[in-house]
Design a protein around this motif. Structure first.
Motif, PDB file in Angstrom:
ATOM      1  N   VAL A 287       8.043  27.137  34.541  1.00 40.90           N
ATOM      2  CA  VAL A 287       8.750  25.855  34.430  1.00 40.90           C
ATOM      3  C   VAL A 287       8.508  25.286  33.032  1.00 40.90           C
ATOM      4  CG1 VAL A 287       9.007  23.528  35.356  1.00 40.90           C
ATOM      5  CG2 VAL A 287       8.395  25.418  36.889  1.00 40.90           C
ATOM      6  N   ASP A 288       9.580  25.056  32.292  1.00 42.63           N
ATOM      7  CA  ASP A 288       9.489  24.347  31.012  1.00 42.63           C
ATOM      8  C   ASP A 288       9.494  22.858  31.331  1.00 42.63           C
ATOM      9  OD1 ASP A 288       9.743  23.140  28.557  1.00 42.63           O
ATOM     10  OD2 ASP A 288      11.392  24.399  27.872  1.00 42.63           O
ATOM     11  N   THR A 289       8.338  22.250  31.209  1.00 46.85           N
ATOM     12  CA  THR A 289       8.186  20.869  31.663  1.00 46.85           C
ATOM     13  C   THR A 289       8.930  19.866  30.803  1.00 46.85           C
ATOM     14  OG1 THR A 289       6.098  20.748  30.425  1.00 46.85           O
ATOM     15  CG2 THR A 289       5.966  21.329  32.748  1.00 46.85           C
ATOM     16  N   ARG A 290       9.463  20.299  29.671  1.00 48.71           N
ATOM     17  CA  ARG A 290      10.230  19.373  28.841  1.00 48.71           C
ATOM     18  C   ARG A 290      11.612  19.114  29.423  1.00 48.71           C
ATOM     19  NH1 ARG A 290      11.071  22.385  23.544  1.00 48.71           N
ATOM     20  NH2 ARG A 290      11.753  23.857  25.158  1.00 48.71           N
ATOM     21  N   VAL A 291      12.159  20.105  30.144  1.00 48.51           N
ATOM     22  CA  VAL A 291      13.570  20.016  30.521  1.00 48.51           C
ATOM     23  C   VAL A 291      13.826  20.153  32.014  1.00 48.51           C
ATOM     24  CG1 VAL A 291      14.345  20.871  28.262  1.00 48.51           C
ATOM     25  CG2 VAL A 291      13.884  22.503  30.111  1.00 48.51           C
ATOM     26  N   THR A 292      12.856  20.613  32.780  1.00 49.34           N
ATOM     27  CA  THR A 292      13.067  20.866  34.193  1.00 49.34           C
ATOM     28  C   THR A 292      12.145  19.992  35.034  1.00 49.34           C
ATOM     29  OG1 THR A 292      13.651  23.164  33.704  1.00 49.34           O
ATOM     30  CG2 THR A 292      13.142  22.634  35.990  1.00 49.34           C
ATOM     31  N   THR A 293      12.722  19.256  35.968  1.00 51.22           N
ATOM     32  CA  THR A 293      11.945  18.355  36.809  1.00 51.22           C
ATOM     33  C   THR A 293      11.366  19.092  38.009  1.00 51.22           C
ATOM     34  OG1 THR A 293      13.838  17.747  38.207  1.00 51.22           O
ATOM     35  CG2 THR A 293      13.482  16.448  36.181  1.00 51.22           C
ATOM     36  N   GLY A 294      10.346  18.493  38.607  1.00 55.51           N
ATOM     37  CA  GLY A 294       9.776  19.058  39.816  1.00 55.51           C
ATOM     38  C   GLY A 294      10.781  19.150  40.940  1.00 55.51           C
ATOM     39  N   GLU A 295      11.670  18.174  41.039  1.00 59.70           N
ATOM     40  CA  GLU A 295      12.684  18.196  42.076  1.00 59.70           C
ATOM     41  C   GLU A 295      13.648  19.357  41.890  1.00 59.70           C
ATOM     42  OE1 GLU A 295      14.668  17.376  45.472  1.00 59.70           O
ATOM     43  OE2 GLU A 295      12.739  16.543  44.788  1.00 59.70           O
ATOM     44  N   ALA A 296      14.007  19.647  40.633  1.00 62.61           N
ATOM     45  CA  ALA A 296      14.904  20.777  40.367  1.00 62.61           C
ATOM     46  C   ALA A 296      14.244  22.091  40.754  1.00 62.61           C
ATOM     47  CB  ALA A 296      15.295  20.798  38.896  1.00 62.61           C
ATOM     48  N   VAL A 297      12.948  22.219  40.485  1.00 65.26           N
ATOM     49  CA  VAL A 297      12.215  23.428  40.867  1.00 65.26           C
ATOM     50  C   VAL A 297      12.173  23.552  42.391  1.00 65.26           C
ATOM     51  CG1 VAL A 297      10.004  24.626  40.777  1.00 65.26           C
ATOM     52  CG2 VAL A 297      10.837  23.402  38.763  1.00 65.26           C
ATOM     53  N   LYS A 298      11.878  22.456  43.067  1.00 59.01           N
ATOM     54  CA  LYS A 298      11.804  22.480  44.528  1.00 59.01           C
ATOM     55  C   LYS A 298      13.136  22.893  45.145  1.00 59.01           C
ATOM     56  CE  LYS A 298      10.593  19.669  48.558  1.00 59.01           C
ATOM     57  NZ  LYS A 298      11.787  20.096  49.319  1.00 59.01           N
ATOM     58  N   GLN A 299      14.228  22.345  44.633  1.00 63.83           N
ATOM     59  CA  GLN A 299      15.538  22.688  45.166  1.00 63.83           C
ATOM     60  C   GLN A 299      15.852  24.166  44.955  1.00 63.83           C
ATOM     61  OE1 GLN A 299      18.378  19.997  43.436  1.00 63.83           O
ATOM     62  NE2 GLN A 299      17.669  18.227  44.612  1.00 63.83           N
TER      63      GLN A 299
END
Length: 213
Positions: free
Chosen positions: A167-179
């Motif tokens: 996960v590139d934490t600059r551009v991807t949110t935790g919610e996007a990863v979860k989905q």
């Protein structure tokens, strides 16, 4: 899952100590395995640094792992050099593994390129993919697959041992990863235990954190 945190540092380059700890975690998971184990490195979206993490992880695993390690390229877009070499496409078509893999950097690290005419849609052909991975497991104690993003992994999540999510934490949110995870795991018909851990890749500072059980 998510019980151990291996932190990044202020170093101007990728934190290789964290990579080594990830490799040792995979080696520990591999202890006592009757057949080779296969891990994929994936992400919620393209461009999060998974290919670099996969390559560094395979190099570190080759230093720590007893026996050979295979780095398999199963991404979406091949460069000219990769496309010119036989590899995963031929393996998926039924070719024997011998002759398709090449040594890469150290005596115990091997590479399988994408091959002629490879397309990530081939990963959705479950029977062919299972047969190919059976050949890989019989030859290599540990395989790291540089996989496409989660939505393009096809049957991989159902057939490999576990996945590492970058996960590139600059551009991807935790919610996007979860989905992305919920969708991919649902399609594969597997649970959260299929995820070995998450790499938080702060690309602007070249720091990473590994979270894995």
């Amino acid at each position: 899952m998510l019980s151990k945190l291996f932190g990044g540092s202020s170093l101007p380059s990728i934190d290789l100590l964290a990579i080594d700890r990830m490799a040792l975690h995979l080696r520990h998971d591999n202890d006592g395995a009757v057949e080779g184990r296969v891990f994929i490195v994936t992400s919620a979206r393209p461009g999060e640094g998974k290919s670099l993490i996969a390559r560094l992880l395979a190099q570190a695993a080759a230093r720590h792992q007893e026996g050979d390690v295979l780095l398999m390229d199963a991404g979406i877009t091949a460069n000219a050099a990769e496309a010119a070499s036989a590899g995963l496409a031929e393996l998926l078509a039924g070719a024997p593994l011998d002759g398709l893999v090449t040594q890469s950097g150290s005596p115990s690290l091997w590479q399988l390129w994408r091959g002629h005419g490879y397309h990530a849609s081939q990963l959705f052909r479950g029977a062919r993919l299972r047969s190919a991975l059976d050949k890989v497991r019989a030859r290599f104690p540990l395989t790291i697959i540089d996989a496409p993003e989660l939505s393009a992994c096809g049957a991989l999540l159902a057939l490999v041992d576990q996945a590492i999510v970058v996960v590139d934490t600059r551009v991807t949110t935790g919610e996007a990863v979860k989905q992305a995870l919920d969708t991919a795991l649902g399609v594969a018909g597997v649970g959260q235990e299929r995820i070995a851990g998450v790499v938080l890749n702060r690309q602007s500072q070249r720091q990473i954190r590994w979270s894995g059980g």
